[in-house]
Design an enzyme around this catalytic site. Sequence first.
Site, PDB file in Angstrom:
ATOM      1  N   HIS A 207       8.613   3.431  -7.189  1.00  0.00           N
ATOM      2  CA  HIS A 207       8.686   3.072  -5.764  1.00  0.00           C
ATOM      3  C   HIS A 207       9.113   4.279  -4.913  1.00  0.00           C
ATOM      4  CE1 HIS A 207       7.906  -1.089  -4.716  1.00  0.00           C
ATOM      5  NE2 HIS A 207       8.568  -0.934  -3.577  1.00  0.00           N
ATOM      6  N   GLY A 212       4.247   1.057   1.298  1.00  0.00           N
ATOM      7  CA  GLY A 212       2.920   1.410   0.795  1.00  0.00           C
ATOM      8  C   GLY A 212       2.836   1.621  -0.697  1.00  0.00           C
ATOM      9  N   ASN A 213       3.935   1.372  -1.431  1.00  0.00           N
ATOM     10  CA  ASN A 213       3.939   1.643  -2.874  1.00  0.00           C
ATOM     11  C   ASN A 213       2.928   0.786  -3.637  1.00  0.00           C
ATOM     12  OD1 ASN A 213       6.375   3.557  -3.199  1.00  0.00           O
ATOM     13  ND2 ASN A 213       7.204   1.891  -1.958  1.00  0.00           N
ATOM     14  N   ARG A 215       0.061  -0.582  -2.501  1.00  0.00           N
ATOM     15  CA  ARG A 215      -1.312  -0.150  -2.233  1.00  0.00           C
ATOM     16  C   ARG A 215      -1.639   1.150  -2.955  1.00  0.00           C
ATOM     17  NH1 ARG A 215      -0.785  -1.061   4.130  1.00  0.00           N
ATOM     18  NH2 ARG A 215       1.383  -1.016   3.483  1.00  0.00           N
ATOM     19  N   ILE A 216      -0.684   2.057  -2.993  1.00  0.00           N
ATOM     20  CA  ILE A 216      -0.921   3.327  -3.673  1.00  0.00           C
ATOM     21  C   ILE A 216      -0.983   3.114  -5.188  1.00  0.00           C
ATOM     22  CG2 ILE A 216       0.041   5.620  -4.155  1.00  0.00           C
ATOM     23  CD1 ILE A 216       1.063   5.657  -1.269  1.00  0.00           C
ATOM     24  N   ALA A 217      -0.140   2.237  -5.713  1.00  0.00           N
ATOM     25  CA  ALA A 217      -0.186   1.931  -7.151  1.00  0.00           C
ATOM     26  C   ALA A 217      -1.550   1.375  -7.537  1.00  0.00           C
ATOM     27  CB  ALA A 217       0.914   0.940  -7.518  1.00  0.00           C
ATOM     28  N   ARG A 218      -2.104   0.507  -6.686  1.00  0.00           N
ATOM     29  CA  ARG A 218      -3.418  -0.066  -6.989  1.00  0.00           C
ATOM     30  C   ARG A 218      -4.520   0.977  -6.853  1.00  0.00           C
ATOM     31  NH1 ARG A 218      -0.534  -4.243  -4.706  1.00  0.00           N
ATOM     32  NH2 ARG A 218      -1.241  -3.862  -2.577  1.00  0.00           N
ATOM     33  N   TYR A 249       1.102 -12.150 -10.081  1.00  0.00           N
ATOM     34  CA  TYR A 249       1.217 -10.679 -10.070  1.00  0.00           C
ATOM     35  C   TYR A 249       2.662 -10.255  -9.822  1.00  0.00           C
ATOM     36  CZ  TYR A 249       0.578  -5.978  -7.908  1.00  0.00           C
ATOM     37  OH  TYR A 249       0.653  -4.652  -7.549  1.00  0.00           O
ATOM     38  N   TYR A 250       3.278 -10.818  -8.792  1.00  0.00           N
ATOM     39  CA  TYR A 250       4.660 -10.451  -8.492  1.00  0.00           C
ATOM     40  C   TYR A 250       5.610 -10.958  -9.580  1.00  0.00           C
ATOM     41  CZ  TYR A 250       3.477  -8.686  -3.869  1.00  0.00           C
ATOM     42  OH  TYR A 250       2.971  -7.946  -2.832  1.00  0.00           O
TER      43      TYR A 250
END
Length: 371
Positions: A207, A212-213, A215-218, A249-250
């Site tokens: 993190h 935005g973590n 969205r960037i992870a995906r 998912y969460y």
Amino acid sequence: MATYIHQREDWPKFHWNTDALAGQLAAVRHRQGRLFGRMEALGFDLRAEAVLQTLTEDVLKSSEIEGETLDKEQVRSSIARRLGMDIGALAPVDRNVEGVVEMMLDATQNYQGRLSDERLFAWHAALFPTGRSGMTKIVVGARRCEASGPMLVVSGPVGRERVHYEAPAAERLSNEMAAFLDWFNSDLRLDPVLKAAIAHLWFVTIHPFDDGNGRIARAIADMALARSESNQQRFYSMSAQIRLERTDYYAILERSQKGDVDITEWLQWFLACLDRAFDGAEQILANVLRKARFWEAIAGETISERQRKVINRLLDGFDGKLTSSKWAVLTKTSPDTALRDINDLVTRSILVKDEGGGRSTSYSLAEIGGA
């Protein structure tokens, strides 16, 4: 107080039960190969349309997971322009939409490139062009700092918040990200689909940004999946499937982050979700073929640019009922011009009036060419 995975002495030495994953991984890889084989058998135009639909869904749904709704036509226009695709008149695009599209296309079109701090910072800056997340000013294009305080993922009303997860302290981020990037860029003897799953969990656990973590992870996972196929073209959307399964998912992320470094359960969930994402690709393929059959069936008809635009909107999945007032808004014409356009298509049996109607008559596409 919970102990998080990143607080363990053996972090981040992930391991998993290879035997428990073998059959599932083999099945997913088989479906992945068959899907690409079917898509490659399509003509260039149909394949390009499938890619456009897939990327549009990917951008929309990845943002929806985080509670942000983007305009579908803006997303589609931005992607089409960047890929050099002719889809007629392009909608004006907001800067925040451009930013999400820039990140996703850089991840999937330039999948062979190295992942670096500089590249991640550029993605983050693209996601937050105003320097704010909503009304809140955040650190943009750089890692979160100690002044931001602990990075907590919480839910619930003020005073009764539930802490789902606490990320590593800001002072650890430099070393954490160095280890992650070294691993991601290394040429390990690891199936790239598993690498996508591990990268997703690892990055979102660190993190490193104020926002935005996810969205960037995906995007990182999509980059690894593109590497697994050695192909820039995207025919399925993992984000769209995750959006459908957001609660699960969460939940699996929380269990994994509160567990140990045996991440077998997370990998099993990721592979199962990916397998279900291939079902979504089948739907995209069906939509593309339906659209192609429709236009082929009316190839001899004279269709204006306005009519073509609205017909394509209907073929792509129109929200709600099509009325003459909505036609006027979509085509930026007067109500009288909109009604003339509609009546022309009704006369030629390309559009049909819906039954009922009530106060406002609505219209649908006729059943033409299997559409």
